[in-house]
Design an enzyme around this catalytic site. Structure first.
Site, PDB file in Angstrom:
ATOM      1  N   TYR A  92     -25.839  92.143 -24.576  1.00  0.00           N
ATOM      2  CA  TYR A  92     -25.374  92.724 -25.843  1.00  0.00           C
ATOM      3  C   TYR A  92     -24.024  92.142 -26.269  1.00  0.00           C
ATOM      4  O   TYR A  92     -23.380  92.677 -27.177  1.00  0.00           O
ATOM      5  CB  TYR A  92     -25.265  94.248 -25.727  1.00  0.00           C
ATOM      6  CG  TYR A  92     -26.587  94.997 -25.864  1.00  0.00           C
ATOM      7  CD1 TYR A  92     -27.796  94.332 -25.781  1.00  0.00           C
ATOM      8  CD2 TYR A  92     -26.613  96.365 -26.082  1.00  0.00           C
ATOM      9  CE1 TYR A  92     -28.996  95.018 -25.897  1.00  0.00           C
ATOM     10  CE2 TYR A  92     -27.813  97.060 -26.205  1.00  0.00           C
ATOM     11  CZ  TYR A  92     -29.006  96.381 -26.109  1.00  0.00           C
ATOM     12  OH  TYR A  92     -30.199  97.059 -26.228  1.00  0.00           O
ATOM     13  N   LYS A 101     -30.676  93.295 -11.234  1.00  0.00           N
ATOM     14  CA  LYS A 101     -31.787  92.389 -10.972  1.00  0.00           C
ATOM     15  C   LYS A 101     -31.170  91.100 -10.411  1.00  0.00           C
ATOM     16  O   LYS A 101     -31.329  90.016 -10.972  1.00  0.00           O
ATOM     17  CB  LYS A 101     -32.526  92.165 -12.308  1.00  0.00           C
ATOM     18  CG  LYS A 101     -33.923  91.642 -12.198  1.00  0.00           C
ATOM     19  CD  LYS A 101     -34.923  92.605 -11.619  1.00  0.00           C
ATOM     20  CE  LYS A 101     -36.249  91.870 -11.471  1.00  0.00           C
ATOM     21  NZ  LYS A 101     -37.120  92.461 -10.455  1.00  0.00           N
ATOM     22  N   ASP A 103     -36.170  97.248 -12.280  1.00  0.00           N
ATOM     23  CA  ASP A 103     -37.589  97.461 -12.604  1.00  0.00           C
ATOM     24  C   ASP A 103     -38.195  98.499 -11.649  1.00  0.00           C
ATOM     25  O   ASP A 103     -38.890  99.427 -12.064  1.00  0.00           O
ATOM     26  CB  ASP A 103     -38.377  96.134 -12.595  1.00  0.00           C
ATOM     27  CG  ASP A 103     -38.112  95.264 -11.370  1.00  0.00           C
ATOM     28  OD1 ASP A 103     -37.203  95.593 -10.572  1.00  0.00           O
ATOM     29  OD2 ASP A 103     -38.818  94.244 -11.201  1.00  0.00           O
ATOM     30  N   ASP A 163     -29.206 100.938 -21.612  1.00  0.00           N
ATOM     31  CA  ASP A 163     -29.836 101.352 -22.870  1.00  0.00           C
ATOM     32  C   ASP A 163     -31.295 101.751 -22.613  1.00  0.00           C
ATOM     33  O   ASP A 163     -31.776 102.788 -23.105  1.00  0.00           O
ATOM     34  CB  ASP A 163     -29.754 100.178 -23.873  1.00  0.00           C
ATOM     35  CG  ASP A 163     -29.863 100.646 -25.303  1.00  0.00           C
ATOM     36  OD1 ASP A 163     -29.829 101.873 -25.549  1.00  0.00           O
ATOM     37  OD2 ASP A 163     -29.985  99.786 -26.206  1.00  0.00           O
ATOM     38  N   ASP A 197     -33.235 105.765 -22.251  1.00  0.00           N
ATOM     39  CA  ASP A 197     -34.380 106.200 -23.062  1.00  0.00           C
ATOM     40  C   ASP A 197     -35.515 106.700 -22.162  1.00  0.00           C
ATOM     41  O   ASP A 197     -36.214 107.665 -22.498  1.00  0.00           O
ATOM     42  CB  ASP A 197     -34.882 105.054 -23.955  1.00  0.00           C
ATOM     43  CG  ASP A 197     -34.080 104.946 -25.252  1.00  0.00           C
ATOM     44  OD1 ASP A 197     -32.871 105.260 -25.228  1.00  0.00           O
ATOM     45  OD2 ASP A 197     -34.647 104.564 -26.292  1.00  0.00           O
TER      46      ASP A 197
HETATM   47  N1  GGG Z   1     -27.046 106.551 -32.013  1.00  0.00           N
HETATM   48  C1  GGG Z   1     -27.541 105.455 -31.307  1.00  0.00           C
HETATM   49  C2  GGG Z   1     -28.155 104.389 -32.149  1.00  0.00           C
HETATM   50  O1  GGG Z   1     -27.898 104.228 -33.324  1.00  0.00           O
HETATM   51  N2  GGG Z   1     -29.017 103.651 -31.509  1.00  0.00           N
HETATM   52  C3  GGG Z   1     -29.605 102.504 -32.082  1.00  0.00           C
HETATM   53  C4  GGG Z   1     -29.406 101.295 -31.255  1.00  0.00           C
HETATM   54  O2  GGG Z   1     -30.011 100.290 -31.521  1.00  0.00           O
HETATM   55  N3  GGG Z   1     -28.530 101.341 -30.262  1.00  0.00           N
HETATM   56  C5  GGG Z   1     -28.201 100.258 -29.433  1.00  0.00           C
HETATM   57  C6  GGG Z   1     -27.196 100.659 -28.397  1.00  0.00           C
HETATM   58  O3  GGG Z   1     -26.984 101.838 -28.138  1.00  0.00           O
HETATM   59  O4  GGG Z   1     -26.593  99.755 -27.819  1.00  0.00           O
END
Ligand code: GGG
Length: 327
Positions: free
Chosen positions: A119, A166, A198, A222, A226
């Site tokens: 990122y 990893k 994983d 991230d 989820d």
């Molecule tokens: N409120 C979290 C949000 O907008 N998530 C969308 C997203 O793509 N987030 C990427 C991240 O949290 O790095």
């Protein structure tokens, strides 16, 4: 308390869940809100997803409450996190009485390195055929992040954490990440277990009770958060805190959910719990506790949005939380 909080709804359901959380914040704390814009809609209108005045409001404020972004995520939330030097993203996932959970024993926190990995935004299109992405891992960022993780474990009376990585494939980058985190943990006397990310996804799905604190690189954090949301009842329940040395940005883990945006049925719980994390960051621990207790009580026997099997609106849930706050 009279701190300044920048408020950015972002896109989609951000415009529903953020006002709901502000109603709760307003009921427990004396904060000044500075309302600014970011995201897809402002980009369409002005050509800029992150206007200079928004960036300025966030860097001037004591903390920021953020909603969600859509297509412009990389141009909004990543630079915002960078602007407040938030080097860790704290994502707690737990179950609540009365809420159906796939794995009821889930009670863990994911600490996500928030500045590097894939990122970091180093992507290139080299030709019509070829695109590349550079995965950035530095010893300095990994060390700072690991020190936070150790402090988190120590201040919460826990024994240690599990590193998700990893390093059998990303030998150099995750090699440096794991070695550095282990080194810091050893210096601090904190237990540091580890697992391939994983395999950890499978362990999480089948036996999440074995984890208290998961420490991981950016993308893994991230994705695993989820997954953890799926274990406890959905993305509507997971808050997060982007923590820097002096400032923080507080946002639900979920995105802008275009499929339900505008219907007024988004679950505001994650954003209200993010507001509780904001209050704690500002030192208003009692107010944060009151908000969490009111949320738990609402989830137990109050109105619910459709994602939790109810028929309530976002505003009805927020009003129920406000009603359950102490006088
Ligand atoms: N409120 C979290 C949000 O907008 N998530 C969308 C997203 O793509 N987030 C990427 C991240 O949290 O790095």
């Amino acid at each position: 308390m009279s701190e300044t909080v920048a408020v950015i709804p972002g896109d989609g359901i951000g415009h529903e869940v953020v006002p709901a959380a502000l109603e709760v914040l307003d009921s427990v704390a004396d904060v000044e809100f500075v309302h600014v814009e970011a995201g897809d809609a402002v980009a369409e209108r002005t050509g800029d997803p992150l206007p200079a005045e928004t960036l300025e409001a966030v860097t001037d404020a004591d903390a920021t409450l953020f909603g969600a972004t859509g297509e412009t995520s990389a141009d909004v939330i990543l630079p915002l996190r960078d602007a407040v030097d938030s080097f860790v993203n704290v994502r707690p996932a737990r179950t609540y009485p009365g809420v159906d959970a796939v794995q009821p024993e889930t009670d863990l926190v994911i600490l996500r390195e928030n500045t590097e990995g894939v990122y970091a935004g180093i992507e290139n299109r080299l030709s019509a055929d070829v695109s590349t992405l550079t995965r950035l891992v530095t010893q300095s960022a990994s060390r700072r992040f690991a020190e936070f993780a150790c402090e988190y474990v120590e201040s919460n009376g826990l024994d240690g954490f599990t590193i998700a990585h990893k390093n059998n494939v990303m030998r150099v980058t995750d090699g440096l990440f794991v070695d550095t985190v282990r080194e810091v943990a050893a210096e601090r006397g904190v237990d540091a277990d580890d697992a391939y990310m994983d395999a950890m996804a499978t362990h999480l799905a089948m036996d999440p009770g074995q984890y208290d604190v998961i420490v991981c690189p950016n993308l893994a954090g991230d994705m695993l958060s989820d997954l953890a949301a799926g274990l406890v009842g959905g993305l509507g329940l997971l808050p997060s805190a982007n923590v820097g040395a002096e400032r923080g940005i507080f946002e639900p883990v979920h995105g802008c959910a275009p499929d339900i945006a505008g219907e007024g049925i988004a679950n505001p719980t994650a954003t209200i719990l993010s507001a509780a994390m904001l209050l704690e960051f500002l030192g208003a621990d009692a107010a944060a506790r009151d908000v969490r207790t009111a949320v738990e009580s609402t989830l137990a026997d109050g109105p619910r949005t459709p994602d939790l099997g109810g028929t309530a609106t976002t505003d009805e849930v927020a009003a129920a939380v406000v009603d359950r706050l102490p006088e």
